[in-house]
Design an enzyme around this catalytic site. Sequence first.
Site, PDB file in Angstrom:
ATOM      1  N   ASN A  37       6.791  10.777  22.443  1.00  0.00           N
ATOM      2  CA  ASN A  37       7.404   9.351  22.472  1.00  0.00           C
ATOM      3  C   ASN A  37       8.789   9.542  21.897  1.00  0.00           C
ATOM      4  O   ASN A  37       8.960   9.849  20.574  1.00  0.00           O
ATOM      5  CB  ASN A  37       6.504   8.444  21.883  1.00  0.00           C
ATOM      6  CG  ASN A  37       5.231   8.381  22.797  1.00  0.00           C
ATOM      7  OD1 ASN A  37       5.394   8.469  23.962  1.00  0.00           O
ATOM      8  ND2 ASN A  37       4.071   8.317  22.244  1.00  0.00           N
ATOM      9  N   GLY A 182      -5.794  11.168  -1.906  1.00  0.00           N
ATOM     10  CA  GLY A 182      -5.271   9.599  -2.421  1.00  0.00           C
ATOM     11  C   GLY A 182      -3.631   9.756  -2.617  1.00  0.00           C
ATOM     12  O   GLY A 182      -3.268   9.495  -3.722  1.00  0.00           O
ATOM     13  N   GLU A 204     -10.095  12.371  -4.268  1.00  0.00           N
ATOM     14  CA  GLU A 204      -8.961  12.945  -4.669  1.00  0.00           C
ATOM     15  C   GLU A 204      -8.909  14.087  -5.561  1.00  0.00           C
ATOM     16  O   GLU A 204      -9.712  13.829  -6.544  1.00  0.00           O
ATOM     17  CB  GLU A 204      -8.001  11.893  -5.375  1.00  0.00           C
ATOM     18  CG  GLU A 204      -6.585  12.415  -6.021  1.00  0.00           C
ATOM     19  CD  GLU A 204      -5.673  13.317  -5.186  1.00  0.00           C
ATOM     20  OE1 GLU A 204      -5.212  12.650  -3.985  1.00  0.00           O
ATOM     21  OE2 GLU A 204      -5.342  14.385  -5.416  1.00  0.00           O
ATOM     22  N   HIS A 446      18.904 -17.723  -7.431  1.00  0.00           N
ATOM     23  CA  HIS A 446      17.478 -18.021  -7.874  1.00  0.00           C
ATOM     24  C   HIS A 446      16.901 -18.928  -7.031  1.00  0.00           C
ATOM     25  O   HIS A 446      17.506 -19.918  -6.356  1.00  0.00           O
ATOM     26  CB  HIS A 446      17.965 -18.756  -9.331  1.00  0.00           C
ATOM     27  CG  HIS A 446      16.480 -19.699  -9.804  1.00  0.00           C
ATOM     28  ND1 HIS A 446      15.370 -18.782 -10.252  1.00  0.00           N
ATOM     29  CD2 HIS A 446      16.282 -20.652  -9.995  1.00  0.00           C
ATOM     30  CE1 HIS A 446      14.724 -19.638 -10.766  1.00  0.00           C
ATOM     31  NE2 HIS A 446      14.918 -20.899 -10.787  1.00  0.00           N
TER      32      HIS A 446
HETATM   33  P1  NAI Z   1       0.365  13.603  -0.088  1.00  0.00           P
HETATM   34  O1  NAI Z   1       1.084  14.843  -0.439  1.00  0.00           O
HETATM   35  O2  NAI Z   1       1.197  12.091  -0.462  1.00  0.00           O
HETATM   36  O3  NAI Z   1      -0.987  13.238  -0.610  1.00  0.00           O
HETATM   37  C1  NAI Z   1      -2.059  14.402  -0.392  1.00  0.00           C
HETATM   38  C2  NAI Z   1      -3.148  14.046  -1.540  1.00  0.00           C
HETATM   39  O4  NAI Z   1      -4.309  14.983  -1.162  1.00  0.00           O
HETATM   40  C3  NAI Z   1      -2.601  14.760  -2.828  1.00  0.00           C
HETATM   41  O5  NAI Z   1      -2.720  13.621  -3.771  1.00  0.00           O
HETATM   42  C4  NAI Z   1      -3.690  15.947  -3.054  1.00  0.00           C
HETATM   43  O6  NAI Z   1      -3.981  16.120  -4.468  1.00  0.00           O
HETATM   44  C5  NAI Z   1      -5.046  15.551  -2.141  1.00  0.00           C
HETATM   45  N1  NAI Z   1      -5.748  16.586  -1.836  1.00  0.00           N
HETATM   46  C6  NAI Z   1      -5.309  17.911  -1.297  1.00  0.00           C
HETATM   47  N2  NAI Z   1      -6.573  18.840  -1.035  1.00  0.00           N
HETATM   48  C7  NAI Z   1      -7.422  17.644  -1.304  1.00  0.00           C
HETATM   49  C8  NAI Z   1      -9.035  17.986  -1.188  1.00  0.00           C
HETATM   50  N3  NAI Z   1      -9.665  19.026  -0.664  1.00  0.00           N
HETATM   51  N4  NAI Z   1      -9.746  17.002  -1.428  1.00  0.00           N
HETATM   52  C9  NAI Z   1      -9.311  15.791  -2.150  1.00  0.00           C
HETATM   53  N5  NAI Z   1      -8.010  15.485  -2.354  1.00  0.00           N
HETATM   54  C10 NAI Z   1      -7.322  16.661  -1.694  1.00  0.00           C
HETATM   55  O7  NAI Z   1       0.019  13.540   1.540  1.00  0.00           O
HETATM   56  P2  NAI Z   1       0.140  12.638   2.815  1.00  0.00           P
HETATM   57  O8  NAI Z   1      -0.757  11.193   2.147  1.00  0.00           O
HETATM   58  O9  NAI Z   1      -0.831  13.215   3.603  1.00  0.00           O
HETATM   59  O10 NAI Z   1       1.292  12.321   3.130  1.00  0.00           O
HETATM   60  C11 NAI Z   1       2.308  13.227   3.838  1.00  0.00           C
HETATM   61  C12 NAI Z   1       3.509  12.950   3.734  1.00  0.00           C
HETATM   62  O11 NAI Z   1       4.133  11.880   4.534  1.00  0.00           O
HETATM   63  C13 NAI Z   1       4.073  12.064   2.181  1.00  0.00           C
HETATM   64  O12 NAI Z   1       4.416  13.429   1.427  1.00  0.00           O
HETATM   65  C14 NAI Z   1       5.315  11.583   2.366  1.00  0.00           C
HETATM   66  O13 NAI Z   1       6.219  12.111   2.191  1.00  0.00           O
HETATM   67  C15 NAI Z   1       4.950  11.076   3.860  1.00  0.00           C
HETATM   68  N6  NAI Z   1       4.712   9.711   4.200  1.00  0.00           N
HETATM   69  C16 NAI Z   1       5.463   8.586   3.501  1.00  0.00           C
HETATM   70  C17 NAI Z   1       5.122   7.375   3.695  1.00  0.00           C
HETATM   71  C18 NAI Z   1       6.008   6.386   3.193  1.00  0.00           C
HETATM   72  O14 NAI Z   1       7.210   6.517   3.114  1.00  0.00           O
HETATM   73  N7  NAI Z   1       5.701   5.244   3.011  1.00  0.00           N
HETATM   74  C19 NAI Z   1       3.786   6.982   4.437  1.00  0.00           C
HETATM   75  C20 NAI Z   1       2.999   8.079   4.733  1.00  0.00           C
HETATM   76  C21 NAI Z   1       3.577   9.416   4.637  1.00  0.00           C
END
Ligand code: NAI
Length: 490
Positions: A37, A182, A204, A446
């Site tokens: 998309n 997390g 996490e 403000h």
């Molecule tokens: P992330 O890298 O933010 O978090 C992944 C977490 O999984 C880490 O804390 C890690 O320690 C944990 N982990 C890894 N293996 C594990 C296991 N076997 N058991 C338990 N915990 C484990 O990755 P996420 O949340 O998937 O996001 C990916 C990317 O997407 C982010 O780095 C971000 O750049 C982007 N994103 C940005 C957003 C925003 O700008 N608001 C929102 C969502 C994603």
Amino acid sequence: MTKNFDVCVIGAGPGGYVAAIRSAQLGLKTVIIERENLGGVCLNVGCIPSKAMITAAHFLHRLEHQASDMGIEISGKPKLNMKKLVSWKQSVCDKMSGGVAQLLKGNQVEIISGEAEFKDAKTLSVVGKNVNDLIQAKHFIIATGSRPIEIPGFKIDEKEVLSSTGALALDEVPKKLVVIGGGYIGLEISSYLQKLGSEVTILEAMPALLQGVADAECVQVVARKLKKSGVQVHLGAKAKSYKASGKTYEVTYELNGKSEKIKADKILLTVGRKPNSDQMGLRKIGLKIDDKGFIETNAQRKTNLSHIFAIGDIAGQPMLAHKASHEGVMVAEIISGQNRAYDAKTVPAVIFVDPEIASAGWMEEEAKAHGHKELKIGKFPFGANGRAVSMMESEGFVKMIADAETHVLLGVHIVGPEASNLISEAALAIEMGARLEDLALTIHPHPTLGETMMEAAEATLGHAIHVIQRPLSGARKSPAGSSASASRVH
Ligand code: NAI
């Protein structure tokens, strides 16, 4: 059919579609190819739909928990119609995706729906429902993004084990949700599903949520609120495997060297994303790809093949939509002959949890690692801001980090209401090399949440008005050339 263009953009996410529009604005004959998309992950199954769900869940939560304190009486409990919510969320995505189509067409960008693959470094084949084309172009911009990582024991099938895509499409609230990871996505989805009625447990692997990704003090505020709302968080917990037992699943994880089990109706796997660089024949044409899977580029996002550029998630961290869009504009301008390079001082980041976390610039350790040995650090709480209190959203603070000698702003970390909107001022300040005094002496309207930026700068200088700061006299010196003593009347 063989078609010829000046610019061929592959991938219509926030990197690709922006690059295509800017290329066309600059008079380049442009085509964009997308297999799914328009708008990509962000607009269809990421940033936008998750914000729709978060908005609705927050609204419901406020109706349930805050309305009566404000004197708004609702007879009975507000009821959630999840199917209707999901269809509203979809209408938001469709509207935005339709908008992208209109913008592309209005700028005379040709849109081709299909799967692209390089035949050789100058020719792309595109195969789709009604498409079988060869595309030749003077320049290619690869903007094909990333996809979720899987871990051993958990295969994403969007039925039992969900990625963010599956979670956003749920038309029933899972009773018990186990979230593995997390990080950004895990926490955003946990926050809204908990508010919609799920019992959420987060596993996490690291000793903290958002470890190294966000300011630890900001994360603490969110972690406390998650706990208070009933979300279970297991830190240092590594998910290992799961098995089905009837209609539910039993997830096994390792905690402190011991094997533990937990039941779930759905499992959400959010352990990071990886670039889509194993597709499209990128290695075959000789593009250099690093060991993390990112296409190697220079500061102009040019690859080792000088007519091919790469932008967005596939070109490296941070994997954020706004970084991709910034690179998209830049690359189009470089192709049109302008002299530009990527030199952003900061890519602001937002985590849409409750309360929101947003940051620009460095965290304390990063500032020190970059040679700023002495720092000035100050905080201003939303609890002392009239607008936040009147919104009944007064948790959190604005934290500023500046060089102690020059007062140049190095980092801003916000946890609180509208942190996502407040952070842009910090990004501008950091890009402009602003000092604390520049923020403190700028008149902020403000009553607004924005005043917390001014007051955080004042607090960092030691003289915020709406918090009592010690020592009360004598110890505060303004740096040479500053006029930190400006006063303000409310
Ligand atoms: P992330 O890298 O933010 O978090 C992944 C977490 O999984 C880490 O804390 C890690 O320690 C944990 N982990 C890894 N293996 C594990 C296991 N076997 N058991 C338990 N915990 C484990 O990755 P996420 O949340 O998937 O996001 C990916 C990317 O997407 C982010 O780095 C971000 O750049 C982007 N994103 C940005 C957003 C925003 O700008 N608001 C929102 C969502 C994603």
